[in-house]
Design an enzyme around this catalytic site. Sequence first.
Site, PDB file in Angstrom:
ATOM      1  N   ASP A 193      -9.708  -4.672  -1.668  1.00 28.35           N
ATOM      2  CA  ASP A 193      -8.470  -5.236  -2.194  1.00 28.35           C
ATOM      3  C   ASP A 193      -7.397  -5.038  -1.114  1.00 28.35           C
ATOM      4  O   ASP A 193      -7.599  -4.281  -0.171  1.00 28.35           O
ATOM      5  CB  ASP A 193      -8.117  -4.494  -3.492  1.00 28.35           C
ATOM      6  CG  ASP A 193      -6.725  -4.788  -3.987  1.00 28.35           C
ATOM      7  OD1 ASP A 193      -6.375  -5.979  -4.079  1.00 28.35           O
ATOM      8  OD2 ASP A 193      -5.982  -3.836  -4.274  1.00 28.35           O
ATOM      9  N   ASP A 240      -3.267  -5.072  -1.641  1.00 29.96           N
ATOM     10  CA  ASP A 240      -2.142  -4.253  -2.110  1.00 29.96           C
ATOM     11  C   ASP A 240      -2.615  -2.942  -2.726  1.00 29.96           C
ATOM     12  O   ASP A 240      -3.444  -2.937  -3.635  1.00 29.96           O
ATOM     13  CB  ASP A 240      -1.336  -5.009  -3.173  1.00 29.96           C
ATOM     14  CG  ASP A 240      -0.314  -5.955  -2.568  1.00 29.96           C
ATOM     15  OD1 ASP A 240      -0.141  -5.922  -1.337  1.00 29.96           O
ATOM     16  OD2 ASP A 240       0.311  -6.718  -3.314  1.00 29.96           O
ATOM     17  N   ARG A 269       2.721  -5.268  -1.083  1.00 26.25           N
ATOM     18  CA  ARG A 269       3.440  -6.340  -0.402  1.00 26.25           C
ATOM     19  C   ARG A 269       3.984  -5.935   0.965  1.00 26.25           C
ATOM     20  O   ARG A 269       4.851  -6.603   1.519  1.00 26.25           O
ATOM     21  CB  ARG A 269       4.576  -6.892  -1.269  1.00 26.25           C
ATOM     22  CG  ARG A 269       4.117  -7.670  -2.470  1.00 26.25           C
ATOM     23  CD  ARG A 269       3.284  -8.916  -2.114  1.00 26.25           C
ATOM     24  NE  ARG A 269       3.950  -9.792  -1.167  1.00 26.25           N
ATOM     25  CZ  ARG A 269       3.363 -10.340  -0.094  1.00 26.25           C
ATOM     26  NH1 ARG A 269       2.113 -10.072   0.180  1.00 26.25           N
ATOM     27  NH2 ARG A 269       4.019 -11.141   0.703  1.00 26.25           N
TER      28      ARG A 269
END
EC number: 5.4.2.8
Length: 246
Positions: free
Chosen positions: A12, A14, A21
């Site tokens: 993944d 974030d 972000r």
Amino acid sequence: MAAPGPALCLFDVDGTLTAPRQKITKDMDCFLQKLRQKIKIGVVGGSDFEKVQEQLGDDVIKKYDYVFPENGLVAYRDGKLLCKQNIQGHLGEALIQDLINYCLSYIAKIKLPKKRGTFIEFRNGMLNVSPIGRSCSQEERIEFYELDQKENIRQKFVEDLRKEFAGKGLTFSIGGQISFDVFPDGWDKRYCLGHVEKDGYKTIYFFGDKTMPGGNDHEIFTDPRTVGYTVAAPEDTRRICEELFC
């Protein structure tokens, strides 16, 4: 230690490779490139390709063996585009408009400390819905996230949508700090596994932070085709990878 045989690490973005972000740190970037010398690596995220580039670099498709923006609805392998799906062709315009109109109406009734802009972002494989608006500043993002942790703003929104659109073939998945995703059933992060399972990997490792039920990493984390690891920050990801592969 890692299992023997050809393997792939899927990450993944974030909360796993970067702070939410934010851009990947130089140290983490260098670590992953060293890791790539030992094992194939890929990323899978809900964001569109441009946001993945913002966080992982313009040359992201050269640095990772697989890049799967939008849960793999857009897919790159070895630097080349594999495929691109679209939500409007699957759901139809009428349902999409009903969904957008309902979300905007719901957001209009929420009282928050701040609201900004871009409440709904239309992507190839999903709609991203943000009660505060995606154009909020980093400080406003954190403020909303802390409030959401206390008042479950997104969770209540999602529960309402699940009732309103029951039987419509939609999945609602909370991820990141300020938004949730809406996509057709089966178009979660497991979608990317269809691109990699035919490549002969004995083990597919997955690392993510939102692995709890309702989180946008949960389905791929619990999928029998993966060996899942829950992390809380990029430092966790690095530590586990060092234990497994270094």
